[in-house]
Scaffold this motif. Sequence first.
Motif, PDB file in Angstrom:
ATOM      1  N   ALA A 162     -11.927  45.987  40.277  1.00  0.00           N
ATOM      2  CA  ALA A 162     -12.514  47.287  39.978  1.00  0.00           C
ATOM      3  C   ALA A 162     -12.461  47.557  38.479  1.00  0.00           C
ATOM      4  N   GLY A 163     -13.475  48.253  37.988  1.00  0.00           N
ATOM      5  CA  GLY A 163     -13.553  48.578  36.568  1.00  0.00           C
ATOM      6  C   GLY A 163     -14.847  48.067  35.964  1.00  0.00           C
ATOM      7  N   THR A 164     -15.139  48.546  34.780  1.00  0.00           N
ATOM      8  CA  THR A 164     -16.348  48.143  34.065  1.00  0.00           C
ATOM      9  C   THR A 164     -16.239  46.692  33.610  1.00  0.00           C
ATOM     10  N   CYS A 165     -17.358  45.978  33.579  1.00  0.00           N
ATOM     11  CA  CYS A 165     -17.390  44.628  33.029  1.00  0.00           C
ATOM     12  C   CYS A 165     -16.856  44.674  31.591  1.00  0.00           C
ATOM     13  N   THR A 166     -16.170  43.621  31.186  1.00  0.00           N
ATOM     14  CA  THR A 166     -15.434  43.697  29.916  1.00  0.00           C
ATOM     15  C   THR A 166     -16.237  43.295  28.692  1.00  0.00           C
ATOM     16  N   PHE A 167     -17.463  42.754  28.866  1.00  0.00           N
ATOM     17  CA  PHE A 167     -18.258  42.456  27.667  1.00  0.00           C
ATOM     18  C   PHE A 167     -18.858  43.747  27.123  1.00  0.00           C
ATOM     19  N   TYR A 168     -19.363  43.688  25.900  1.00  0.00           N
ATOM     20  CA  TYR A 168     -19.854  44.912  25.264  1.00  0.00           C
ATOM     21  C   TYR A 168     -21.344  45.064  25.518  1.00  0.00           C
ATOM     22  N   GLY A 169     -21.655  45.375  26.762  1.00  0.00           N
ATOM     23  CA  GLY A 169     -23.034  45.639  27.152  1.00  0.00           C
ATOM     24  C   GLY A 169     -23.307  47.129  27.160  1.00  0.00           C
ATOM     25  N   THR A 170     -24.286  47.533  27.948  1.00  0.00           N
ATOM     26  CA  THR A 170     -24.702  48.933  27.937  1.00  0.00           C
ATOM     27  C   THR A 170     -23.636  49.856  28.507  1.00  0.00           C
ATOM     28  N   ALA A 171     -22.918  49.427  29.547  1.00  0.00           N
ATOM     29  CA  ALA A 171     -21.913  50.297  30.162  1.00  0.00           C
ATOM     30  C   ALA A 171     -20.844  50.703  29.151  1.00  0.00           C
ATOM     31  N   ALA A 226     -13.885  38.378  21.486  1.00  0.00           N
ATOM     32  CA  ALA A 226     -13.026  39.391  22.105  1.00  0.00           C
ATOM     33  C   ALA A 226     -13.784  40.191  23.154  1.00  0.00           C
ATOM     34  N   ASP A 227     -13.039  40.751  24.124  1.00  0.00           N
ATOM     35  CA  ASP A 227     -13.681  41.656  25.077  1.00  0.00           C
ATOM     36  C   ASP A 227     -13.250  43.088  24.763  1.00  0.00           C
ATOM     37  N   ILE A 228     -13.683  44.033  25.597  1.00  0.00           N
ATOM     38  CA  ILE A 228     -13.457  45.441  25.280  1.00  0.00           C
ATOM     39  C   ILE A 228     -11.974  45.802  25.372  1.00  0.00           C
ATOM     40  N   ASN A 229     -11.203  45.087  26.189  1.00  0.00           N
ATOM     41  CA  ASN A 229      -9.759  45.327  26.233  1.00  0.00           C
ATOM     42  C   ASN A 229      -9.099  44.930  24.916  1.00  0.00           C
ATOM     43  N   HIS A 230      -9.577  43.826  24.320  1.00  0.00           N
ATOM     44  CA  HIS A 230      -9.065  43.422  23.006  1.00  0.00           C
ATOM     45  C   HIS A 230      -9.424  44.465  21.949  1.00  0.00           C
ATOM     46  N   PHE A 231     -10.628  44.993  22.024  1.00  0.00           N
ATOM     47  CA  PHE A 231     -11.052  46.032  21.088  1.00  0.00           C
ATOM     48  C   PHE A 231     -10.138  47.254  21.200  1.00  0.00           C
ATOM     49  N   HIS A 232      -9.855  47.663  22.429  1.00  0.00           N
ATOM     50  CA  HIS A 232      -9.005  48.836  22.638  1.00  0.00           C
ATOM     51  C   HIS A 232      -7.602  48.582  22.089  1.00  0.00           C
ATOM     52  N   CYS A 245     -26.512  48.638  40.038  1.00  0.00           N
ATOM     53  CA  CYS A 245     -25.792  47.662  39.235  1.00  0.00           C
ATOM     54  C   CYS A 245     -26.772  46.616  38.717  1.00  0.00           C
ATOM     55  N   ASP A 246     -26.969  46.604  37.413  1.00  0.00           N
ATOM     56  CA  ASP A 246     -27.870  45.616  36.826  1.00  0.00           C
ATOM     57  C   ASP A 246     -27.359  44.201  37.030  1.00  0.00           C
ATOM     58  N   GLY A 247     -26.033  44.059  37.126  1.00  0.00           N
ATOM     59  CA  GLY A 247     -25.481  42.729  37.350  1.00  0.00           C
ATOM     60  C   GLY A 247     -25.887  42.158  38.695  1.00  0.00           C
ATOM     61  N   VAL A 248     -25.985  43.010  39.719  1.00  0.00           N
ATOM     62  CA  VAL A 248     -26.382  42.557  41.049  1.00  0.00           C
ATOM     63  C   VAL A 248     -27.881  42.278  41.109  1.00  0.00           C
ATOM     64  N   THR A 249     -28.668  43.116  40.444  1.00  0.00           N
ATOM     65  CA  THR A 249     -30.132  43.006  40.533  1.00  0.00           C
ATOM     66  C   THR A 249     -30.736  42.112  39.457  1.00  0.00           C
ATOM     67  N   GLN A 250     -29.890  41.578  38.548  1.00  0.00           N
ATOM     68  CA  GLN A 250     -30.385  40.764  37.441  1.00  0.00           C
ATOM     69  C   GLN A 250     -31.271  39.622  37.935  1.00  0.00           C
ATOM     70  N   GLY A 251     -32.506  39.556  37.438  1.00  0.00           N
ATOM     71  CA  GLY A 251     -33.427  38.493  37.811  1.00  0.00           C
ATOM     72  C   GLY A 251     -34.038  38.664  39.182  1.00  0.00           C
ATOM     73  N   GLN A 252     -33.757  39.782  39.848  1.00  0.00           N
ATOM     74  CA  GLN A 252     -34.281  40.041  41.183  1.00  0.00           C
ATOM     75  C   GLN A 252     -35.304  41.178  41.130  1.00  0.00           C
ATOM     76  N   GLY A 287     -12.831  53.410  33.127  1.00  0.00           N
ATOM     77  CA  GLY A 287     -12.218  52.314  32.385  1.00  0.00           C
ATOM     78  C   GLY A 287     -12.647  50.925  32.814  1.00  0.00           C
ATOM     79  N   PRO A 288     -12.376  49.927  31.956  1.00  0.00           N
ATOM     80  CA  PRO A 288     -12.790  48.548  32.223  1.00  0.00           C
ATOM     81  C   PRO A 288     -11.776  47.803  33.089  1.00  0.00           C
ATOM     82  N   MET A 289     -12.261  46.806  33.815  1.00  0.00           N
ATOM     83  CA  MET A 289     -11.357  45.919  34.547  1.00  0.00           C
ATOM     84  C   MET A 289     -10.506  45.123  33.550  1.00  0.00           C
ATOM     85  N   PRO A 290      -9.341  44.640  33.983  1.00  0.00           N
ATOM     86  CA  PRO A 290      -8.535  43.799  33.086  1.00  0.00           C
ATOM     87  C   PRO A 290      -9.300  42.535  32.693  1.00  0.00           C
TER      88      PRO A 290
END
Length: 614
Positions: free
Chosen positions: A218-227, A342-348, A112-119, A179-182
Amino acid sequence: MHPVLEQVTAQIRERSKALRQNYLDRLDRDANETPDRARLSCGNLAHGFAACQESDKQTLKLMDSVNVGIVTAYNDMLSAHQPYQGYPEIIKEALRELGSTGQVAGATPAMCDGVTQGQAGMELSLLSRDHIAQSTAVALSHQMFDAALLLGICDKIVPGLLIGALRFGHLPAMFVPAGPMPTGLANKEKLRIRQLYAQGEVGRDALLEAESASYHSAGTCTFYGTANSNQMVLEAMGLQLPGSSFVNPGTELRDALTRYTAQHITKISGKSSNFRPLGRVVDERAVVNGIVALLASGGSTNHTIHLIAMARAAGIIISWEDMDKLSRVTPLLAKVYPNGSADINHFHAAGGTGALFTELLSNGLMHGDALTTWGENFADFCVEPKFEHGQIQWSPAPKTSLDDSVIGSVAKPFDPEGGLRQLDGNIGRAVIKISAVAPEHRIVKAPAVVFDSQHALEARFKAGELNKDCVVVVRYQGPKANGMPELHKLTPFLGVLQDKGFAVALVTDGRMSGASGKVPAAIHVSPEAASGGWIGRIQDGDLIEVDATKGTLQVHIDELEFSQRIQAPAPVEDDNCGRDLFATTRALLSSAETGATFLFDEATALNALQSATK
């Protein structure tokens, strides 16, 4: 078909001709010569189903049944992958209904890049992609399988799974998303809190509360990153069910899509009349469709590395120049954070992939005749799934956006171009993503401030030494140097400087992903400093110009003086967090512009690209 799309596709096909034919020849040999389950010895086969339940054993003895290999990147530390825990049983039950079987063939790492970010652990992230590819190959090497289902979503995991599966391209394969988290805390508010924390105006408690409200289930982060960009690319390449990428976990529709995929893969196996081997589906048209979808949606710059490696696994050579050409004719049709609120849920909800693909296809910007794993071809992907009367029903996707602040049209795009540029100049070649960069910030000419790590910038920022127009240069962050970690620790500080009215840009041989935003960032500079790239010769005060409009990256200094400068020494870092185990691997990595991979010969790609430009 748009003429530039036709031209780029033809150029890719021509330069890849020999390599692609070698790949297809090997695919055919594997299909004809590789032992399948029927050719395994009795001892092999007994080992292969020893742990299965009795009914599955009996089915596996029937050599005309389909056995599906499941390769999973499940772990319960990644929010995006935690839902995969129950997928194997859902898949197996769905397969049994058709007289087929499924087995978990193997598992892959999933960072998870979110956990290791900057580490320190982030320095293993990009390297993990190729190890995931190898893990996928190990899983499928048991030769018990007639098809494969790939369970992965996030950053390096999807590219790694696809690269590994393409080595077994004589088998059909599909991805199964989770799928993404709410929607949680708005991304714009999250960024505001991050910048306040960077300035010392709020404490760690406030920052943690904001981050927890953003990443909350649970679910993918909702911003439009690499995932989420991975999911967009997979759909555009026809490798997972249309409209399936952004359905939330834990819903009836989500589980129904998983069951549907499990049963559908049997219908495109070699034991069906509609055989769709993965290596045939992933051709030049599919790759171009993936690039166009990424550009039109403002997706992650990490795919300027991953798509090159993914295509190469299928014998196809693509370049940053191809992406630049396509970007100039592909309008930006989505505003999803970081290039919108908007996040990915809004896009969907606004129409999602079906609405986006409909608009692109109707304007000649995708290959509708590309072969896919579902439907007749990609033209059939302008649909969305619904769960009605206990089964999946397919409905036409909206022909126009349901929210034109999130999904635009070719007639009224958010930007006439896709926002990705190749930069070239005496510092080297690089890419820049400008879909979230305001037009007035796309050209920056200012003195350099040089760092050898992202961590060194924080102290100078807090001391007020960066309160000026500047181009921040962060070098020795490329593949060979330290595995090319993400540099998102820089983002809040640079954003604050821009908000204060300073002209600021970033130049680095490292990575920023789809989460990078409003500050112009010339990234993936090649050659990197560790390979002797001239980014390693830049000194504090050198006048640097980043021009995303013209596509140039220059240091304004006498060329002779620049060429005679001594390269700055590489920083010495402790090999902790397992990084020492990857030292040999780092040394083998190719450049960012050839995929930052140790799996393929770099010279072959470079020769093909050079021949194509002559």
